[in-house]
Scaffold this motif. Structure first.
Motif, PDB file in Angstrom:
ATOM      1  N   UNK A 348      28.216  51.548  43.974  1.00  0.00           N
ATOM      2  CA  UNK A 348      29.004  51.715  42.754  1.00  0.00           C
ATOM      3  C   UNK A 348      30.350  51.018  42.875  1.00  0.00           C
ATOM      4  N   UNK A 349      30.973  51.112  44.059  1.00  0.00           N
ATOM      5  CA  UNK A 349      32.247  50.453  44.267  1.00  0.00           C
ATOM      6  C   UNK A 349      32.103  48.936  44.167  1.00  0.00           C
ATOM      7  N   UNK A 350      31.053  48.389  44.798  1.00  0.00           N
ATOM      8  CA  UNK A 350      30.847  46.942  44.732  1.00  0.00           C
ATOM      9  C   UNK A 350      30.632  46.495  43.288  1.00  0.00           C
ATOM     10  N   UNK A 351      29.855  47.286  42.521  1.00  0.00           N
ATOM     11  CA  UNK A 351      29.579  46.922  41.130  1.00  0.00           C
ATOM     12  C   UNK A 351      30.869  46.922  40.300  1.00  0.00           C
ATOM     13  N   UNK A 352      31.717  47.937  40.482  1.00  0.00           N
ATOM     14  CA  UNK A 352      32.962  48.007  39.727  1.00  0.00           C
ATOM     15  C   UNK A 352      33.865  46.820  40.050  1.00  0.00           C
ATOM     16  N   UNK A 353      34.009  46.486  41.330  1.00  0.00           N
ATOM     17  CA  UNK A 353      34.871  45.364  41.710  1.00  0.00           C
ATOM     18  C   UNK A 353      34.301  44.053  41.167  1.00  0.00           C
ATOM     19  N   UNK A 354      32.979  43.897  41.227  1.00  0.00           N
ATOM     20  CA  UNK A 354      32.358  42.671  40.730  1.00  0.00           C
ATOM     21  C   UNK A 354      32.611  42.503  39.228  1.00  0.00           C
ATOM     22  N   UNK A 355      32.473  43.599  38.465  1.00  0.00           N
ATOM     23  CA  UNK A 355      32.680  43.512  37.018  1.00  0.00           C
ATOM     24  C   UNK A 355      34.138  43.196  36.688  1.00  0.00           C
ATOM     25  N   UNK A 356      35.080  43.800  37.392  1.00  0.00           N
ATOM     26  CA  UNK A 356      36.492  43.541  37.094  1.00  0.00           C
ATOM     27  C   UNK A 356      36.888  42.116  37.476  1.00  0.00           C
ATOM     28  N   UNK A 357      36.295  41.584  38.545  1.00  0.00           N
ATOM     29  CA  UNK A 357      36.570  40.190  38.889  1.00  0.00           C
ATOM     30  C   UNK A 357      36.011  39.247  37.834  1.00  0.00           C
ATOM     31  N   UNK A 358      34.812  39.535  37.346  1.00  0.00           N
ATOM     32  CA  UNK A 358      34.205  38.689  36.328  1.00  0.00           C
ATOM     33  C   UNK A 358      34.984  38.751  35.021  1.00  0.00           C
ATOM     34  N   UNK A 359      35.557  39.917  34.704  1.00  0.00           N
ATOM     35  CA  UNK A 359      36.340  40.054  33.477  1.00  0.00           C
ATOM     36  C   UNK A 359      37.745  39.477  33.620  1.00  0.00           C
ATOM     37  N   UNK A 360      38.158  39.156  34.811  1.00  0.00           N
ATOM     38  CA  UNK A 360      39.509  38.643  35.016  1.00  0.00           C
ATOM     39  C   UNK A 360      40.581  39.708  34.991  1.00  0.00           C
ATOM     40  N   UNK A 361      40.194  40.978  35.110  1.00  0.00           N
ATOM     41  CA  UNK A 361      41.166  42.059  35.108  1.00  0.00           C
ATOM     42  C   UNK A 361      41.912  42.129  36.434  1.00  0.00           C
ATOM     43  N   UNK A 362      41.243  41.830  37.533  1.00  0.00           N
ATOM     44  CA  UNK A 362      41.862  41.832  38.859  1.00  0.00           C
ATOM     45  C   UNK A 362      41.647  40.469  39.488  1.00  0.00           C
ATOM     46  N   UNK A 363      42.374  40.220  40.563  1.00  0.00           N
ATOM     47  CA  UNK A 363      42.236  38.972  41.298  1.00  0.00           C
ATOM     48  C   UNK A 363      42.555  39.240  42.765  1.00  0.00           C
ATOM     49  N   UNK A 364      42.032  38.469  43.686  1.00  0.00           N
ATOM     50  CA  UNK A 364      42.339  38.663  45.105  1.00  0.00           C
ATOM     51  C   UNK A 364      43.832  38.492  45.354  1.00  0.00           C
ATOM     52  N   UNK A 365      44.350  39.267  46.321  1.00  0.00           N
ATOM     53  CA  UNK A 365      45.785  39.254  46.598  1.00  0.00           C
ATOM     54  C   UNK A 365      46.021  39.441  48.089  1.00  0.00           C
ATOM     55  N   UNK A 366      47.121  38.860  48.565  1.00  0.00           N
ATOM     56  CA  UNK A 366      47.545  39.004  49.956  1.00  0.00           C
ATOM     57  C   UNK A 366      48.883  39.729  50.024  1.00  0.00           C
ATOM     58  N   UNK A 367      49.168  40.612  49.076  1.00  0.00           N
ATOM     59  CA  UNK A 367      50.437  41.321  49.024  1.00  0.00           C
ATOM     60  C   UNK A 367      50.556  42.303  50.182  1.00  0.00           C
ATOM     61  N   UNK A 368      51.781  42.520  50.708  1.00  0.00           N
ATOM     62  CA  UNK A 368      51.958  43.540  51.754  1.00  0.00           C
ATOM     63  C   UNK A 368      51.837  44.967  51.221  1.00  0.00           C
ATOM     64  N   UNK A 369      51.827  45.140  49.900  1.00  0.00           N
ATOM     65  CA  UNK A 369      51.623  46.465  49.311  1.00  0.00           C
ATOM     66  C   UNK A 369      50.141  46.762  49.235  1.00  0.00           C
ATOM     67  N   UNK A 370      49.749  47.987  49.583  1.00  0.00           N
ATOM     68  CA  UNK A 370      48.335  48.361  49.523  1.00  0.00           C
ATOM     69  C   UNK A 370      48.232  49.847  49.214  1.00  0.00           C
ATOM     70  N   UNK A 371      47.385  50.191  48.236  1.00  0.00           N
ATOM     71  CA  UNK A 371      47.140  51.589  47.859  1.00  0.00           C
ATOM     72  C   UNK A 371      45.644  51.842  47.862  1.00  0.00           C
ATOM     73  N   UNK A 372      45.205  53.008  48.318  1.00  0.00           N
ATOM     74  CA  UNK A 372      43.769  53.290  48.393  1.00  0.00           C
ATOM     75  C   UNK A 372      43.151  53.508  47.019  1.00  0.00           C
ATOM     76  N   UNK A 373      41.831  53.412  46.967  1.00  0.00           N
ATOM     77  CA  UNK A 373      41.068  53.482  45.728  1.00  0.00           C
ATOM     78  C   UNK A 373      40.150  54.697  45.773  1.00  0.00           C
ATOM     79  N   UNK A 374      39.948  55.332  44.616  1.00  0.00           N
ATOM     80  CA  UNK A 374      39.003  56.440  44.471  1.00  0.00           C
ATOM     81  C   UNK A 374      38.146  56.194  43.247  1.00  0.00           C
TER      82      UNK A 374
END
Length: 418
Positions: A348-374
């Protein structure tokens, strides 16, 4: 019964000081059979309990945080404080003027009874300052004394007449008060052994209350009073009014963590392999139309949607019309370790990330900030993808935008027809 108040100025509210003050009152009015108080330590101390046993007094205590139990006393406390505030201003010797304020309160007719407390207690009108001024202005002669027997008979008749009138006035006032209270009241009850939440003031601020618990109902003392015990320590039992309780409904755990065990922050867990990003269609064809529309009208709507495909879509997207800055002044980057990943939600997590990447809602990042996902399951069976930004929110300077007023919004649409 007469609403005749007594008030004693004390330097402290220790048990021995309160006991001495009560004894001074009892020497004038006698010892009562019952006495009602709150659950303050000065009334529940061993010294006070021993005094009640020696004097044959039955102690009654109100429920915590429910001043309606002894509403007459609490209401008079508020009135007396207002009198003191208006009379003494910044003077510190307010206790010297307390008898004068009590005299003023006792000679004024009470709202519920319709008579002054002094008249109901002594059976005659009190001779106050206004009566003294009137007698000097009018030059009235004092009446001659009356025989004792005649005075006692008239006094008894007067008290009997006042008692009947007061009883009628009090019943009418109580009926009116009950009517207003019942407009927003509802009947509630709990069973012994049922788990409940208790509305208690917070330790940080006593003026703010929050539902705490769960607690377990141990005993039902009456229709509105219950004894509850903490689930963590059953030896701690407290008595509460039903207004301070509500049923506790245990909800199943619906939040699933979706990342691997937390490791060292310097060695983050590697991300799962993600598919390549492909261009997602506009989503106009996925817009659901009402079944009441005929085929001709549905075709017209589809044509309109395709003509404005940059506006209408059934898929979430990304806007470049506004930017929201997150201001964290002086805060070093926060890098929280990832949460544990249960096997049941990996796909389910892989599917959600794949859909958001395809929609352009998120993008890969190398920021020093990181927050966990639920992942949070929704009622319709789908999954809501969430990020735990609580630590980031704690160090974020919030925007000072004013919230719209509901009454102004209603005024703006007052002239509308739809």
């Amino acid at each position: 019964a007469t609403r005749y108040p007594e008030a004693v100025a004390l330097a402290n509210i220790q048990a021995d000081t309160v006991a001495d003050a009560l004894l001074r009152v009892f020497t004038r009015v006698g010892f009562p059979r019952e006495i009602l108080s709150d659950q303050g330590t000065q009334f529940t101390a061993e010294l006070t309990q021993q005094l009640w046993r020696l004097c044959g007094v039955k102690a009654l205590h109100s429920a915590p945080y429910h001043p309606q139990t002894n509403g007459l006393c609490e209401r008079f406390n508020g009135t007396l404080k207002q009198l003191l505030r208006a009379f003494v201003h910044e003077r510190k010797d307010w206790e010297q003027y307390l008898p004068h304020l009590l005299f003023a309160y006792r000679e004024v007719p009470q709202e519920s009874t319709g008579y002054s407390p002094f008249e109901l207690l002594y059976g005659r009108q009190v001779r106050g300052p206004l009566d003294l001024v009137r007698s000097q202005w009018e030059g009235e002669q004092e009446e001659d004394g009356v025989p004792v027997v005649s005075y006692v008979l008239k006094l008894r008749e007067r008290l009997t007449e006042l008692a009947g009138l007061v009883r009628e006035n009090v019943e009418a006032a109580q009926t009116q008060q009950k009517t207003w209270y019942d407009r927003a009241a509802c009947s509630r009850s709990f069973c012994v052994g049922q788990r409940v939440l208790v509305l208690k003031p917070q330790r940080q601020n006593k003026l703010q209350a929050a539902w705490q618990g769960p607690y377990t109902v141990v005993t039902r003392l009456g229709d509105t009073t219950y004894v509850v015990a903490s689930c963590a320590n059953t030896r701690i039992q407290r008595t509460y009014h039903v207004n301070m309780l509500k049923a506790f409904h245990e909800r199943p755990e619906t939040v699933e963590a979706i990342c691997a065990p937390a490791g060292e922050e310097t060695e983050p867990f590697p991300l799962v392999e993600l598919p390549g990003v492909t261009k997602q269609p506009s989503g106009v064809d996925q817009v659901q139309l009402g079944e009441a529309l005929g085929s001709e009208k549905q075709a017209q709507v589809r044509q309109l949607l395709r003509g404005y495909s940059e506006v209408f879509s059934a898929l979430p997207g990304y806007t470049d019309q506004a930017v929201h800055p997150v201001d964290t002044p002086g805060q070093r980057p926060l890098r929280q370790p990832a949460y544990r990943l249960p096997e049941a939600v990996r796909e389910t997590m892989r599917t959600e990330i794949r859909e958001m990447l395809e929609l352009g809602v998120i993008e890969p990042s190398a920021s020093p900030w990181a927050s966990p996902v639920v992942l949070v399951p929704k009622k319709d069976g789908t999954t809501r993808f969430c990020v735990d930004y609580r630590r980031v929110n704690d160090c974020t300077t919030t925007d000072a935008y004013p919230m719209p007023r509901v009454d102004e919004l209603l005024d703006q649409i007052a002239g509308g027809h739809f």
